[in-house]
Write a protein that holds these residues in place. Structure first.
Motif, PDB file in Angstrom:
ATOM      1  N   ARG A   1      -3.476  15.641 -12.163  1.00  0.00           N
ATOM      2  CA  ARG A   1      -2.107  15.972 -11.263  1.00  0.00           C
ATOM      3  C   ARG A   1      -1.933  15.484  -9.925  1.00  0.00           C
ATOM      4  O   ARG A   1      -2.858  14.732  -9.592  1.00  0.00           O
ATOM      5  N   SER A   2      -0.794  15.422  -9.786  1.00  0.00           N
ATOM      6  CA  SER A   2      -0.308  14.804  -8.435  1.00  0.00           C
ATOM      7  C   SER A   2      -1.166  15.006  -7.250  1.00  0.00           C
ATOM      8  O   SER A   2      -1.391  13.792  -6.633  1.00  0.00           O
ATOM      9  N   GLU A   3      -1.511  15.967  -6.905  1.00  0.00           N
ATOM     10  CA  GLU A   3      -2.415  16.028  -5.645  1.00  0.00           C
ATOM     11  C   GLU A   3      -3.592  15.469  -5.852  1.00  0.00           C
ATOM     12  O   GLU A   3      -4.158  14.917  -4.803  1.00  0.00           O
ATOM     13  N   TYR A   4      -4.131  15.422  -7.163  1.00  0.00           N
ATOM     14  CA  TYR A   4      -5.686  14.708  -7.136  1.00  0.00           C
ATOM     15  C   TYR A   4      -5.151  13.134  -7.048  1.00  0.00           C
ATOM     16  O   TYR A   4      -6.099  12.300  -6.398  1.00  0.00           O
ATOM     17  N   ARG A   5      -4.227  12.638  -7.661  1.00  0.00           N
ATOM     18  CA  ARG A   5      -3.820  11.219  -7.428  1.00  0.00           C
ATOM     19  C   ARG A   5      -3.626  10.790  -5.980  1.00  0.00           C
ATOM     20  O   ARG A   5      -4.076   9.744  -5.665  1.00  0.00           O
ATOM     21  N   GLN A   6      -3.052  11.791  -5.258  1.00  0.00           N
ATOM     22  CA  GLN A   6      -2.766  11.554  -3.818  1.00  0.00           C
ATOM     23  C   GLN A   6      -3.968  11.263  -3.081  1.00  0.00           C
ATOM     24  O   GLN A   6      -4.314  10.425  -2.389  1.00  0.00           O
ATOM     25  N   VAL A   7      -4.758  12.399  -3.286  1.00  0.00           N
ATOM     26  CA  VAL A   7      -6.146  12.421  -2.338  1.00  0.00           C
ATOM     27  C   VAL A   7      -6.761  11.083  -2.511  1.00  0.00           C
ATOM     28  O   VAL A   7      -7.429  10.664  -1.723  1.00  0.00           O
ATOM     29  N   LEU A   8      -7.107  10.989  -4.013  1.00  0.00           N
ATOM     30  CA  LEU A   8      -7.819   9.788  -4.361  1.00  0.00           C
ATOM     31  C   LEU A   8      -7.394   8.345  -3.938  1.00  0.00           C
ATOM     32  O   LEU A   8      -8.116   7.664  -3.210  1.00  0.00           O
TER      33      LEU A   8
ATOM     34  N   GLY B   1       0.688  -1.301  -0.070  1.00  0.00           N
ATOM     35  CA  GLY B   1      -0.046   0.191   0.047  1.00  0.00           C
ATOM     36  C   GLY B   1       0.854   1.105  -0.036  1.00  0.00           C
ATOM     37  O   GLY B   1       0.776   2.260  -0.697  1.00  0.00           O
ATOM     38  N   LEU B   2       1.989   1.318   0.719  1.00  0.00           N
ATOM     39  CA  LEU B   2       2.704   2.409   0.942  1.00  0.00           C
ATOM     40  C   LEU B   2       3.538   2.436  -0.398  1.00  0.00           C
ATOM     41  O   LEU B   2       3.484   3.746  -0.908  1.00  0.00           O
ATOM     42  N   MET B   3       3.932   1.610  -1.240  1.00  0.00           N
ATOM     43  CA  MET B   3       4.586   1.607  -2.454  1.00  0.00           C
ATOM     44  C   MET B   3       3.734   2.052  -3.372  1.00  0.00           C
ATOM     45  O   MET B   3       4.201   3.096  -4.267  1.00  0.00           O
ATOM     46  N   LEU B   4       2.429   1.606  -3.572  1.00  0.00           N
ATOM     47  CA  LEU B   4       1.513   2.218  -4.333  1.00  0.00           C
ATOM     48  C   LEU B   4       1.323   3.668  -4.184  1.00  0.00           C
ATOM     49  O   LEU B   4       1.094   4.534  -5.108  1.00  0.00           O
ATOM     50  N   TYR B   5       1.123   4.164  -2.914  1.00  0.00           N
ATOM     51  CA  TYR B   5       0.654   5.666  -2.454  1.00  0.00           C
ATOM     52  C   TYR B   5       1.999   6.313  -3.127  1.00  0.00           C
ATOM     53  O   TYR B   5       1.605   7.439  -3.524  1.00  0.00           O
ATOM     54  N   LEU B   6       3.364   5.949  -2.618  1.00  0.00           N
ATOM     55  CA  LEU B   6       4.587   6.807  -3.112  1.00  0.00           C
ATOM     56  C   LEU B   6       4.577   6.909  -4.732  1.00  0.00           C
ATOM     57  O   LEU B   6       5.109   7.864  -5.300  1.00  0.00           O
ATOM     58  N   ASN B   7       3.998   5.871  -5.444  1.00  0.00           N
ATOM     59  CA  ASN B   7       4.184   5.840  -6.627  1.00  0.00           C
ATOM     60  C   ASN B   7       3.289   6.928  -7.254  1.00  0.00           C
ATOM     61  O   ASN B   7       3.527   7.339  -8.388  1.00  0.00           O
ATOM     62  N   SER B   8       2.196   7.272  -6.426  1.00  0.00           N
ATOM     63  CA  SER B   8       1.341   8.447  -7.074  1.00  0.00           C
ATOM     64  C   SER B   8       2.077   9.512  -7.158  1.00  0.00           C
ATOM     65  O   SER B   8       1.890  10.628  -7.855  1.00  0.00           O
ATOM     66  N   PHE B   9       3.248   9.751  -6.464  1.00  0.00           N
ATOM     67  CA  PHE B   9       4.109  10.786  -6.608  1.00  0.00           C
ATOM     68  C   PHE B   9       5.128  10.808  -7.704  1.00  0.00           C
ATOM     69  O   PHE B   9       5.244  11.928  -8.607  1.00  0.00           O
TER      70      PHE B   9
ATOM     71  N   ALA C   1      -6.548   6.947 -16.336  1.00  0.00           N
ATOM     72  CA  ALA C   1      -7.045   8.190 -15.935  1.00  0.00           C
ATOM     73  C   ALA C   1      -6.475   8.649 -14.731  1.00  0.00           C
ATOM     74  O   ALA C   1      -6.228   9.799 -14.685  1.00  0.00           O
ATOM     75  N   LEU C   2      -6.242   7.883 -13.904  1.00  0.00           N
ATOM     76  CA  LEU C   2      -5.629   8.316 -12.719  1.00  0.00           C
ATOM     77  C   LEU C   2      -4.258   9.059 -12.699  1.00  0.00           C
ATOM     78  O   LEU C   2      -3.880  10.198 -12.288  1.00  0.00           O
ATOM     79  N   HIS C   3      -3.536   8.363 -13.635  1.00  0.00           N
ATOM     80  CA  HIS C   3      -2.183   8.829 -13.782  1.00  0.00           C
ATOM     81  C   HIS C   3      -2.264  10.126 -14.568  1.00  0.00           C
ATOM     82  O   HIS C   3      -1.098  10.522 -14.677  1.00  0.00           O
ATOM     83  N   SER C   4      -3.284  10.201 -15.201  1.00  0.00           N
ATOM     84  CA  SER C   4      -3.311  11.760 -16.201  1.00  0.00           C
ATOM     85  C   SER C   4      -3.528  12.678 -15.195  1.00  0.00           C
ATOM     86  O   SER C   4      -3.580  13.856 -15.814  1.00  0.00           O
TER      87      SER C   4
ATOM     88  N   LYS D   1     -10.587  -1.474 -14.855  1.00  0.00           N
ATOM     89  CA  LYS D   1      -9.400  -1.014 -13.729  1.00  0.00           C
ATOM     90  C   LYS D   1      -8.338  -0.196 -14.499  1.00  0.00           C
ATOM     91  O   LYS D   1      -7.668   0.706 -13.976  1.00  0.00           O
ATOM     92  N   ARG D   2      -7.801  -1.055 -15.776  1.00  0.00           N
ATOM     93  CA  ARG D   2      -6.777  -0.198 -16.229  1.00  0.00           C
ATOM     94  C   ARG D   2      -7.193   1.151 -16.790  1.00  0.00           C
ATOM     95  O   ARG D   2      -6.296   1.864 -16.945  1.00  0.00           O
ATOM     96  N   ILE D   3      -8.203   1.400 -17.466  1.00  0.00           N
ATOM     97  CA  ILE D   3      -8.810   2.565 -17.801  1.00  0.00           C
ATOM     98  C   ILE D   3      -8.664   3.477 -16.646  1.00  0.00           C
ATOM     99  O   ILE D   3      -8.352   4.702 -16.916  1.00  0.00           O
TER     100      ILE D   3
END
Length: 183
Positions: free
Chosen positions: A128-135, A29-37, A123-126, A117-119
């Protein structure tokens, strides 16, 4: 006191098994969260290791003002922020262009199993960083808005606004990619 806090206190008392339990319980979980950065799973994996190394070497004080998981993710966020500051001149390569680097056992590939889930992931990776993190923190890790605010160093109200805007941006991105909602 949650399981992570108990394990951490045991580690501080000299039981190395406590740190092992923390790593096994929180690493994915931590790794996936840090990947959002950082948008690079290999870098996120290294930053996750650095976060656990911070626990092992510096033994920061856990004040129990928040859940252990919230505290740990805040340490991970700080570790990542230091890394990004140091490597700010590096360019971020989109995940789509790195498919040739991923192996069959890639954590993200296992996490994202169906086409929908791929879509959503794309979409999540497109966003901005703050949006990815909060979601990610709110929906994947199921942190409360108050815990998310603590991790992101924002107020609860800022997180609520950010979460609303992030959901709107994600919806727009999904609609652009042709995502169909189930009724």
């Amino acid at each position: 006191m949650d399981n992570g806090a108990g394990s951490y206190h045991r580690f501080l008392a000299g039981d190395d098994e406590g740190l092992y339990e923390i790593i096994m319980g929180y690493r994915t979980g931590l790794m996936l969260y840090l990947n959002s950065f950082v948008q690079d799973i290999h870098t996120a994996e290294e930053l996750t290791e650095d976060t656990f190394a911070e626990l092992a070497v510096n033994c920061p004080k856990y004040s129990e003002k928040s859940s252990f998981k919230t505290w740990l993710y805040a340490i991970g966020r700080n570790t990542t922020t230091k890394y990004l500051r140091k490597h700010s001149k590096l360019s971020i390569v989109p995940l789509e262009s790195q498919k040739h680097l991923a192996d069959e056992k890639n954590i993200e590939s296992n996490y994202i199993k169906s086409e929908q889930k791929r879509i959503v992931h794309k979409a999540l990776h497109s966003l901005r960083s703050e949006y990815r993190q909060v979601l990610y923190l709110s929906y994947f890790e199921e942190f409360s808005n108050a815990e998310t605010a603590m991790i992101m160093k924002k107020t609860k109200r800022q997180v609520e606004t950010l979460l609303y805007n992030a959901k709107q941006a994600l919806r727009s991105e999904l609609e652009r990619s042709g995502f169909e909602y189930e009724e």
